[in-house]
Scaffold this motif. Sequence first.
Motif, PDB file in Angstrom:
ATOM      1  N   VAL A  99       0.857  -1.179   0.000  1.00 43.03           N
ATOM      2  CA  VAL A  99       0.000   0.000   0.000  1.00 43.03           C
ATOM      3  C   VAL A  99       0.898   1.235   0.000  1.00 43.03           C
ATOM      4  CG1 VAL A  99      -1.739   1.314   1.255  1.00 43.03           C
ATOM      5  CG2 VAL A  99      -1.852  -1.185   1.217  1.00 43.03           C
ATOM      6  N   ASP A 100       0.854   1.994  -1.078  1.00 46.27           N
ATOM      7  CA  ASP A 100       1.653   3.216  -1.195  1.00 46.27           C
ATOM      8  C   ASP A 100       3.121   2.952  -0.890  1.00 46.27           C
ATOM      9  OD1 ASP A 100       2.135   5.867  -1.735  1.00 46.27           O
ATOM     10  OD2 ASP A 100       1.415   6.619   0.188  1.00 46.27           O
ATOM     11  N   GLY A 101       3.609   1.806  -1.376  1.00 48.46           N
ATOM     12  CA  GLY A 101       5.010   1.443  -1.193  1.00 48.46           C
ATOM     13  C   GLY A 101       5.320   0.700   0.081  1.00 48.46           C
ATOM     14  N   LEU A 102       4.336   0.572   0.995  1.00 48.92           N
ATOM     15  CA  LEU A 102       4.570  -0.086   2.287  1.00 48.92           C
ATOM     16  C   LEU A 102       4.094  -1.530   2.239  1.00 48.92           C
ATOM     17  CD1 LEU A 102       5.433   0.310   5.302  1.00 48.92           C
ATOM     18  CD2 LEU A 102       2.998   0.701   5.788  1.00 48.92           C
ATOM     19  N   LEU A 103       4.969  -2.466   2.639  1.00 44.84           N
ATOM     20  CA  LEU A 103       4.606  -3.880   2.661  1.00 44.84           C
ATOM     21  C   LEU A 103       3.643  -4.150   3.814  1.00 44.84           C
ATOM     22  CD1 LEU A 103       4.967  -6.834   1.715  1.00 44.84           C
ATOM     23  CD2 LEU A 103       6.921  -6.976   3.293  1.00 44.84           C
ATOM     24  N   ILE A 104       2.500  -4.732   3.492  1.00 43.02           N
ATOM     25  CA  ILE A 104       1.530  -5.186   4.494  1.00 43.02           C
ATOM     26  C   ILE A 104       1.487  -6.712   4.371  1.00 43.02           C
ATOM     27  CG2 ILE A 104      -0.829  -5.074   5.333  1.00 43.02           C
ATOM     28  CD1 ILE A 104       0.659  -2.425   5.529  1.00 43.02           C
ATOM     29  N   PRO A 105       2.123  -7.422   5.290  1.00 40.67           N
ATOM     30  CA  PRO A 105       2.216  -8.885   5.164  1.00 40.67           C
ATOM     31  C   PRO A 105       0.939  -9.583   5.593  1.00 40.67           C
ATOM     32  CG  PRO A 105       3.297  -8.182   7.160  1.00 40.67           C
ATOM     33  CD  PRO A 105       2.823  -6.920   6.482  1.00 40.67           C
ATOM     34  N   LYS A 106       0.909 -10.895   5.426  1.00 42.59           N
ATOM     35  CA  LYS A 106      -0.198 -11.688   5.946  1.00 42.59           C
ATOM     36  C   LYS A 106      -0.217 -11.586   7.466  1.00 42.59           C
ATOM     37  CE  LYS A 106       1.145 -15.506   4.001  1.00 42.59           C
ATOM     38  NZ  LYS A 106       1.188 -16.941   3.585  1.00 42.59           N
ATOM     39  N   PRO A 107      -1.406 -11.548   8.072  1.00 46.22           N
ATOM     40  CA  PRO A 107      -1.470 -11.397   9.531  1.00 46.22           C
ATOM     41  C   PRO A 107      -0.999 -12.646  10.265  1.00 46.22           C
ATOM     42  CG  PRO A 107      -3.672 -11.703   8.632  1.00 46.22           C
ATOM     43  CD  PRO A 107      -2.754 -11.554   7.458  1.00 46.22           C
ATOM     44  N   PHE A 108      -0.446 -12.433  11.430  1.00 48.16           N
ATOM     45  CA  PHE A 108      -0.048 -13.509  12.330  1.00 48.16           C
ATOM     46  C   PHE A 108      -1.001 -13.513  13.511  1.00 48.16           C
ATOM     47  CE2 PHE A 108       2.169 -14.897  16.180  1.00 48.16           C
ATOM     48  CZ  PHE A 108       2.644 -16.145  15.788  1.00 48.16           C
ATOM     49  N   SER A 109      -1.518 -14.663  13.889  1.00 43.29           N
ATOM     50  CA  SER A 109      -2.445 -14.762  15.010  1.00 43.29           C
ATOM     51  C   SER A 109      -1.704 -15.117  16.296  1.00 43.29           C
ATOM     52  CB  SER A 109      -3.527 -15.820  14.737  1.00 43.29           C
ATOM     53  OG  SER A 109      -4.338 -15.989  15.889  1.00 43.29           O
ATOM     54  N   PHE A 110      -1.881 -14.267  17.312  1.00 46.16           N
ATOM     55  CA  PHE A 110      -1.296 -14.530  18.621  1.00 46.16           C
ATOM     56  C   PHE A 110      -2.224 -15.353  19.499  1.00 46.16           C
ATOM     57  CE2 PHE A 110       1.005 -10.772  17.216  1.00 46.16           C
ATOM     58  CZ  PHE A 110       2.300 -11.040  17.611  1.00 46.16           C
ATOM     59  N   ALA A 111      -3.421 -15.684  18.996  1.00 48.75           N
ATOM     60  CA  ALA A 111      -4.418 -16.364  19.830  1.00 48.75           C
ATOM     61  C   ALA A 111      -3.903 -17.663  20.450  1.00 48.75           C
ATOM     62  CB  ALA A 111      -5.688 -16.612  19.028  1.00 48.75           C
ATOM     63  N   PRO A 112      -3.258 -18.568  19.687  1.00 51.25           N
ATOM     64  CA  PRO A 112      -2.773 -19.808  20.323  1.00 51.25           C
ATOM     65  C   PRO A 112      -1.774 -19.567  21.443  1.00 51.25           C
ATOM     66  CG  PRO A 112      -2.807 -20.030  17.932  1.00 51.25           C
ATOM     67  CD  PRO A 112      -3.045 -18.585  18.229  1.00 51.25           C
ATOM     68  N   LEU A 113      -0.906 -18.547  21.281  1.00 48.69           N
ATOM     69  CA  LEU A 113       0.060 -18.245  22.330  1.00 48.69           C
ATOM     70  C   LEU A 113      -0.627 -17.688  23.565  1.00 48.69           C
ATOM     71  CD1 LEU A 113       2.959 -16.572  20.289  1.00 48.69           C
ATOM     72  CD2 LEU A 113       2.713 -18.957  20.960  1.00 48.69           C
ATOM     73  N   LEU A 114      -1.561 -16.763  23.361  1.00 51.51           N
ATOM     74  CA  LEU A 114      -2.237 -16.130  24.482  1.00 51.51           C
ATOM     75  C   LEU A 114      -3.144 -17.098  25.233  1.00 51.51           C
ATOM     76  CD1 LEU A 114      -3.124 -12.720  22.803  1.00 51.51           C
ATOM     77  CD2 LEU A 114      -1.428 -13.097  24.591  1.00 51.51           C
ATOM     78  N   ALA A 115      -3.631 -18.121  24.518  1.00 47.65           N
ATOM     79  CA  ALA A 115      -4.542 -19.085  25.135  1.00 47.65           C
ATOM     80  C   ALA A 115      -3.827 -20.317  25.677  1.00 47.65           C
ATOM     81  CB  ALA A 115      -5.592 -19.516  24.114  1.00 47.65           C
ATOM     82  N   SER A 116      -2.496 -20.326  25.642  1.00 52.32           N
ATOM     83  CA  SER A 116      -1.731 -21.507  26.039  1.00 52.32           C
ATOM     84  C   SER A 116      -1.663 -21.658  27.552  1.00 52.32           C
ATOM     85  CB  SER A 116      -0.310 -21.411  25.477  1.00 52.32           C
ATOM     86  OG  SER A 116       0.408 -20.372  26.125  1.00 52.32           O
ATOM     87  N   ALA A 117      -1.327 -22.874  28.004  1.00 52.55           N
ATOM     88  CA  ALA A 117      -1.144 -23.133  29.430  1.00 52.55           C
ATOM     89  C   ALA A 117       0.022 -22.322  29.979  1.00 52.55           C
ATOM     90  CB  ALA A 117      -0.905 -24.626  29.657  1.00 52.55           C
ATOM     91  N   ARG A 118       1.037 -22.102  29.171  1.00 59.70           N
ATOM     92  CA  ARG A 118       2.182 -21.298  29.597  1.00 59.70           C
ATOM     93  C   ARG A 118       1.746 -19.870  29.919  1.00 59.70           C
ATOM     94  NH1 ARG A 118       7.756 -21.834  28.637  1.00 59.70           N
ATOM     95  NH2 ARG A 118       8.916 -19.864  28.671  1.00 59.70           N
ATOM     96  N   THR A 119       0.918 -19.284  29.046  1.00 61.22           N
ATOM     97  CA  THR A 119       0.416 -17.939  29.307  1.00 61.22           C
ATOM     98  C   THR A 119      -0.473 -17.920  30.542  1.00 61.22           C
ATOM     99  OG1 THR A 119       0.532 -17.368  26.952  1.00 61.22           O
ATOM    100  CG2 THR A 119      -0.886 -16.006  28.331  1.00 61.22           C
ATOM    101  N   ALA A 120      -1.248 -18.986  30.748  1.00 62.46           N
ATOM    102  CA  ALA A 120      -2.092 -19.061  31.949  1.00 62.46           C
ATOM    103  C   ALA A 120      -1.235 -19.010  33.214  1.00 62.46           C
ATOM    104  CB  ALA A 120      -2.927 -20.331  31.920  1.00 62.46           C
ATOM    105  N   LEU A 121      -0.075 -19.670  33.201  1.00 61.88           N
ATOM    106  CA  LEU A 121       0.840 -19.609  34.332  1.00 61.88           C
ATOM    107  C   LEU A 121       1.323 -18.178  34.545  1.00 61.88           C
ATOM    108  CD1 LEU A 121       2.773 -20.764  36.487  1.00 61.88           C
ATOM    109  CD2 LEU A 121       4.379 -21.271  34.607  1.00 61.88           C
ATOM    110  N   PHE A 122       1.688 -17.511  33.453  1.00 62.05           N
ATOM    111  CA  PHE A 122       2.162 -16.136  33.559  1.00 62.05           C
ATOM    112  C   PHE A 122       1.092 -15.240  34.169  1.00 62.05           C
ATOM    113  CE2 PHE A 122       5.073 -16.773  29.608  1.00 62.05           C
ATOM    114  CZ  PHE A 122       5.861 -17.645  30.342  1.00 62.05           C
ATOM    115  N   VAL A 123      -0.144 -15.401  33.699  1.00 60.36           N
ATOM    116  CA  VAL A 123      -1.243 -14.574  34.193  1.00 60.36           C
ATOM    117  C   VAL A 123      -1.455 -14.808  35.691  1.00 60.36           C
ATOM    118  CG1 VAL A 123      -3.738 -14.200  34.065  1.00 60.36           C
ATOM    119  CG2 VAL A 123      -2.387 -14.382  31.957  1.00 60.36           C
ATOM    120  N   ARG A 124      -1.346 -16.058  36.106  1.00 56.96           N
ATOM    121  CA  ARG A 124      -1.528 -16.369  37.527  1.00 56.96           C
ATOM    122  C   ARG A 124      -0.485 -15.660  38.387  1.00 56.96           C
ATOM    123  NH1 ARG A 124       0.581 -19.942  41.090  1.00 56.96           N
ATOM    124  NH2 ARG A 124       1.763 -21.150  39.542  1.00 56.96           N
TER     125      ARG A 124
END
Length: 372
Positions: free
Chosen positions: A133-158
């Motif tokens: 777009v106007d010379g700027l690369l807009i890549p395919k989106p990356f989803s953080f949902a699996p990382l945020l919903a992981s058991a590891r993230t649940a430990l961090f939140v706790r």
Amino acid sequence: MPVPLSILDLAPILAGGTAGDALRRTLDLARHAEQFGYARYWVAEHHFTPGVASSQPALLLGQIAAVTDHIRLGSGAVQTGHQTALSIVEQFGLLDALYPGRFDLGLGRSGQRRKEALSELGAPPPPAEEHVVDGLLIPKPFSFAPLLASARTALFVRLLQQPGAEPPDFPDVLDEIEALLAGPITDTDGNEARAVPGEGADLQLWILGSSGGQSAREAGRRGLPFAANYHVAPAKVLEAVDAYRSAFQPSSVLPAPHVMVSADVVVAADDETARELAAGFGLWVHSIRTGAGARPYPSPAEVAAHVWTAEQRDLVADRVATQFVGSPQTVADKLRTLQRATGADELLVTTVTYDHADRVHSFELLAKEWLG
């Protein structure tokens, strides 16, 4: 005149180094940034990351303020789901009391985003392809949902929250922060609660966001400046700034929208040298994308020894492709493209290299090219 240029520092820990080493390098870089003419120096908030030492922005900013004179300092961003509005206002109020008029309080969502990620699991990703777009690369989106919903993230939140605590809705946190800064909060019985220090602090509020979601809309609705993350979520930067501008309502703070956009950069005397200095970036991003948390930034020997798989390259392709690497002119041209495509009023750059001298020199070369 070029738009203002600022620095975002994660206090990266290097392979074989310590958090103390990283924090001392941050103090050194901040002193240089002031000398080079950068407008702002922001630090991030990251937890449970072996390769990042910036976990407590207010504490780190106090140390930076003590070794600098005038450069504006800020958080990019305080994660509001991990502490109360009062603690945030008191921390930054204390900073302002000691070093008046120098601080930006950048705010971001955290625990709230994890709730959304849980609901996104299993949903088909929105159709999108890499485009320009106007010379700027807009890549395919990356989803953080699996990382945020992981058991590891649940430990961090706790560990980040009190037992049984639930992160409040982002607008409610913002309401309370604004109220505490403006004056006492009063209940129906007439009881007052004041933030001391904090009430009346000369802070500039910013909201940071990586999409066109709640953060962008709240920043616009409140008439606050907004920082959009091309360096974290390059696929959604245009969506983010468009949502902010669409929601914008003039306020006592701003009569019109004001946007800052971030970018990863590495600058050296020539393009080839810059590419060599940036060689570890992909491995570093890969450690983040796999959910392990940013690893200590790899040494040139580690980079040379790593054998990439196609799957690994695909996982980091969007971040590597949108890192601006090259000579001062090359990177400045790419930053001008980013500014033009997003309509940014300011730009925020972040750089990681294995050698601290190379990192300082990268910022020096860019400042000389950008500011003249």
